[in-house]
Design a protein around this motif. Structure first.
Motif, mmCIF file in Angstrom:
data_model
loop_
_atom_site.group_PDB
_atom_site.id
_atom_site.type_symbol
_atom_site.label_atom_id
_atom_site.label_comp_id
_atom_site.label_asym_id
_atom_site.label_seq_id
_atom_site.Cartn_x
_atom_site.Cartn_y
_atom_site.Cartn_z
ATOM 1 N N UNK A 19 40.343 38.867 37.700
ATOM 2 C CA UNK A 19 38.932 38.999 37.336
ATOM 3 C C UNK A 19 38.725 40.015 36.227
ATOM 4 N N UNK A 20 39.472 41.123 36.288
ATOM 5 C CA UNK A 20 39.363 42.142 35.244
ATOM 6 C C UNK A 20 39.870 41.618 33.898
ATOM 7 N N UNK A 21 40.930 40.797 33.924
ATOM 8 C CA UNK A 21 41.450 40.227 32.685
ATOM 9 C C UNK A 21 40.463 39.222 32.096
ATOM 10 N N UNK A 22 39.850 38.419 32.957
ATOM 11 C CA UNK A 22 38.876 37.433 32.474
ATOM 12 C C UNK A 22 37.637 38.116 31.895
ATOM 13 N N UNK A 23 37.210 39.204 32.542
ATOM 14 C CA UNK A 23 36.046 39.951 32.050
ATOM 15 C C UNK A 23 36.416 40.967 30.970
ATOM 16 N N UNK A 24 37.726 41.199 30.820
ATOM 17 C CA UNK A 24 38.248 42.170 29.860
ATOM 18 C C UNK A 24 37.647 43.558 30.071
ATOM 19 N N UNK A 51 29.023 36.309 28.336
ATOM 20 C CA UNK A 51 28.907 34.879 28.607
ATOM 21 C C UNK A 51 29.880 34.431 29.691
ATOM 22 N N UNK A 52 30.811 35.316 30.086
ATOM 23 C CA UNK A 52 31.762 35.021 31.164
ATOM 24 C C UNK A 52 31.381 35.828 32.401
ATOM 25 N N UNK A 53 31.224 35.153 33.531
ATOM 26 C CA UNK A 53 30.970 35.828 34.806
ATOM 27 C C UNK A 53 32.019 35.391 35.813
ATOM 28 N N UNK A 54 32.494 36.336 36.606
ATOM 29 C CA UNK A 54 33.546 36.071 37.588
ATOM 30 C C UNK A 54 33.042 36.411 38.982
ATOM 31 N N UNK A 55 33.291 35.505 39.934
ATOM 32 C CA UNK A 55 32.986 35.762 41.340
ATOM 33 C C UNK A 55 34.303 36.017 42.055
ATOM 34 N N UNK A 56 34.487 37.244 42.519
ATOM 35 C CA UNK A 56 35.687 37.630 43.270
ATOM 36 C C UNK A 56 35.370 37.569 44.757
ATOM 37 N N UNK A 57 36.284 37.010 45.539
ATOM 38 C CA UNK A 57 36.059 36.843 46.974
ATOM 39 C C UNK A 57 37.052 37.683 47.768
ATOM 40 N N UNK A 58 36.733 38.035 49.019
ATOM 41 C CA UNK A 58 37.669 38.803 49.844
ATOM 42 C C UNK A 58 38.966 38.048 50.053
ATOM 43 N N UNK A 192 44.999 33.642 29.580
ATOM 44 C CA UNK A 192 43.596 34.025 29.826
ATOM 45 C C UNK A 192 42.674 33.267 28.876
ATOM 46 N N UNK A 193 43.071 33.144 27.628
ATOM 47 C CA UNK A 193 42.278 32.372 26.668
ATOM 48 C C UNK A 193 42.170 30.912 27.110
ATOM 49 N N UNK A 194 43.265 30.353 27.631
ATOM 50 C CA UNK A 194 43.264 28.955 28.102
ATOM 51 C C UNK A 194 42.318 28.780 29.292
ATOM 52 N N UNK A 195 42.352 29.730 30.222
ATOM 53 C CA UNK A 195 41.464 29.647 31.391
ATOM 54 C C UNK A 195 40.006 29.634 30.953
ATOM 55 N N UNK A 196 39.647 30.579 30.093
ATOM 56 C CA UNK A 196 38.261 30.682 29.637
ATOM 57 C C UNK A 196 37.844 29.423 28.877
ATOM 58 N N UNK A 197 38.738 28.925 28.022
ATOM 59 C CA UNK A 197 38.426 27.712 27.262
ATOM 60 C C UNK A 197 38.209 26.520 28.201
#
Length: 205
Positions: A19-24, A51-58, A192-197
């Protein structure tokens, strides 16, 4: 509107680090051991790219009798956001198992999103050290794809009663430490770029 990515997986698989990598940024607290820091479902938007939001779950092994509370809270967060572009199943490359907890979570989410769920799923193998893999004569990476992707597809197909779908995208990255994205290896940056794309290309459910 923001692109929303939901992370699910076992404790210690590196969801918060991902999540931290996706949100940078360091939006999510990360533990150095296999004890989860994430006790509730959390929504965070990236500071460098809102423009990127991440939902982290337990972590799924942390529910310990609080399953209903955690699931209810997750649904509340999902409803408040009103959209999910991508659901990432986070697996640990070094200790990879498709546990009953992950299977249950998949079935649960299939019932939450009964239509076109399969087209929004991705699989991420974390704790992936490219240097070690290059020395792996058994081609462990390919074996994992051949083993886990069909299993996940079968679970989703059986639950949603939709025909088997095109295989979900699979990503391999190094999230062993909590270094910022700019300090990661080029392979991890590319994943990470591929995931976001991929997430941005998907219509929300």
């Amino acid at each position: 509107m923001s692109t929303v990515i939901l992370l699910i997986g076992e404790t210690g698989n590196g969801k918060s680090s991902l999540g931290n990598l996706l949100n940078n940024d360091n939006s999510f607290e990360v533990s150095d051991n296999f004890k989860s820091c994430t006790k509730e479902t959390i929504l965070k938007s990236g500071k460098s790219d809102p423009s990127i939001s991440v939902i982290d779950t337990p972590g799924l092994l942390d529910y310990s009798g609080r399953d209903k509370e955690h699931y209810d809270q997750m649904i509340k967060i999902i409803k408040s956001v009103g959209r999910i572009n991508m659901i990432l199943i986070v697996l640990n490359y070094e200790q990879c198992r498709l546990t009953s907890s992950i299977q249950y979570m998949l079935k649960f989410l299939c019932n939450v999103f009964p239509t076109n769920f399969s087209h929004h799923v991705g699989i991420v193998f974390t704790h992936f050290n490219l240097n070690n893999v290059l020395k792996d004569d058994d081609d462990k990476r390919e074996n994992f794809i051949n083993k886990f992707v069909p299993e996940i597809m079968e679970i989703i197909s059986e639950t949603t009663r939709e025909p088997l779908f095109k295989a979900p995208p699979v990503f391999f990255l190094n999230s062993i430490n909590n270094r910022p994205l700019e300090q990661k290896d080029e392979h991890t940056k590319g994943e990470i770029e591929r995931i976001i794309a991929n997430a941005k290309m998907k219509n929300p459910i």
